[in-house]
Design an enzyme around this catalytic site. Structure first.
Site, PDB file in Angstrom:
ATOM      1  N   SER A  43       0.725  -1.350  -0.062  1.00  0.00           N
ATOM      2  CA  SER A  43      -0.002   0.078   0.116  1.00  0.00           C
ATOM      3  C   SER A  43       0.941   1.246   0.048  1.00  0.00           C
ATOM      4  O   SER A  43       0.468   2.206  -0.354  1.00  0.00           O
ATOM      5  CB  SER A  43      -0.863  -0.067   0.939  1.00  0.00           C
ATOM      6  OG  SER A  43      -0.279  -0.270   2.481  1.00  0.00           O
ATOM      7  N   GLU A 178      -9.624  -9.413   3.116  1.00  0.00           N
ATOM      8  CA  GLU A 178      -9.819  -7.899   3.022  1.00  0.00           C
ATOM      9  C   GLU A 178     -11.316  -7.984   2.206  1.00  0.00           C
ATOM     10  O   GLU A 178     -11.381  -8.550   1.316  1.00  0.00           O
ATOM     11  CB  GLU A 178      -8.786  -7.357   2.017  1.00  0.00           C
ATOM     12  CG  GLU A 178      -8.845  -5.979   1.808  1.00  0.00           C
ATOM     13  CD  GLU A 178      -7.747  -5.386   1.000  1.00  0.00           C
ATOM     14  OE1 GLU A 178      -6.675  -5.807   1.222  1.00  0.00           O
ATOM     15  OE2 GLU A 178      -7.881  -4.265   0.704  1.00  0.00           O
TER      16      GLU A 178
HETATM   17  O1  KIV Z   1      -0.502  -3.504   1.398  1.00  0.00           O
HETATM   18  C1  KIV Z   1      -1.058  -3.381   2.635  1.00  0.00           C
HETATM   19  O2  KIV Z   1      -1.034  -2.506   3.452  1.00  0.00           O
HETATM   20  C2  KIV Z   1      -2.007  -4.579   2.929  1.00  0.00           C
HETATM   21  C3  KIV Z   1      -2.834  -4.346   3.984  1.00  0.00           C
HETATM   22  C4  KIV Z   1      -4.103  -3.278   3.950  1.00  0.00           C
HETATM   23  C5  KIV Z   1      -3.530  -5.708   4.371  1.00  0.00           C
HETATM   24  O3  KIV Z   1      -1.925  -5.543   2.221  1.00  0.00           O
END
Ligand code: KIV
Length: 258
Positions: A43, A178
């Site tokens: 992310s 998710e």
């Molecule tokens: O990339 C990320 O931050 C994630 C979480 C939101 C689970 O995979």
């Protein structure tokens, strides 16, 4: 936090807390507050790089951020994401997972189910702990056509449940769920002996994860399951409140989950 401690938390009914961090300073605050897991999520493509999705994040970038987070997180378990296209076959999966472990990750996470059998098995054979990621898989955003709840139909729900059981059989240590219906997340959590960690998946998962910047209200237009814990006070008090809310099952609320 050791990997075995995650199972102990599930067995005792104590919720597992997880926040993403991408640098040493945030990792240190979250760690000092006692968060159980710090996740170096891909992310970072969204919240650090400002991209629309996570597809442009590279292995070298994951290594850079994991190295930084490892310097700040001392007690929390450190999980690092494997970015898009970094686990397309067993050999590549093993090489890239080893690179993340070499810079301080204690577990790697990647998105997908049965189609990745070779990748799950090669890591199990080489004693590299894995966190699964089912439901909404942001790295498949182009195929699924947007950030939408997954597992609504009977067939889709069954497939996610079956994948979760398969991952457990293949030695996966914990699974992120998710954006799936809360009832499905509950069923999966009750069917597995390994812990589940939910995001937009209701309160009955064994733990909850939020993107650190979402939890602090920094992200513009966050997903609707997000709660801003920094309504007053400091980053530390917001983190303390997040940990308490997950431990007490007062987060997520129905309002914020699907
Ligand atoms: O990339 C990320 O931050 C994630 C979480 C939101 C689970 O995979």
């Amino acid at each position: 936090m050791k990997i075995e401690d995650l199972n102990a938390l599930k067995q005792s009914g104590e919720k597992i807390t997880c926040l993403t961090a991408y640098d040493a300073s945030f990792a240190a605050v979250f760690d000092t507050c006692g968060v159980d897991i710090v996740l170096v999520g891909d992310s970072l493509g969204n919240v650090i790089q400002g991209s629309k999705n996570t597809l442009g994040v590279s292995m070298d970038e994951m290594i850079y951020h994991t190295q930084a987070v490892a310097k700040g997180a001392r007690k929390a378990l450190l999980i690092a994401d494997m970015p898009y296209q970094s686990y397309t076959n067993a050999k590549q999966t093993l090489e890239n997972a080893k690179r993340l472990m070499d810079v301080g990750a204690q577990m790697v996470k990647f998105e997908g189910g049965r189609e990745l059998e070779a990748s799950f098995k090669v890591l199990q054979d080489n004693n590299i702990p894995v966190c699964g990621h089912l439901g909404l898989q942001p790295q498949s955003i182009l195929e699924i056509g947007g950030y939408k709840v997954q597992g609504r139909s009977k067939n889709d729900a069954q497939r996610i449940l079956d994948d979760a059981k398969m991952l457990e059989d293949w030695g996966v240590k914990t699974i992120v769920l998710e954006c799936i219906p809360a009832s499905l997340a509950k069923q999966i959590s009750q069917s597995l002996s390994i812990p589940t960690i939910g995001i937009g998946a209701g309160v009955d998962c064994d733990g909850q994860v939020l993107v650190g910047y979402d939890m602090l209200g920094i992200t513009q237009n966050p997903p609707k399951f997000v709660q801003n814990f920094l309504t007053n006070g400091s980053v530390k008090s917001a983190t303390d409140d997040f940990i308490q809310a997950v431990k007490n099952s007062t987060f997520p609320t129905d309002v914020h989950s699907f």
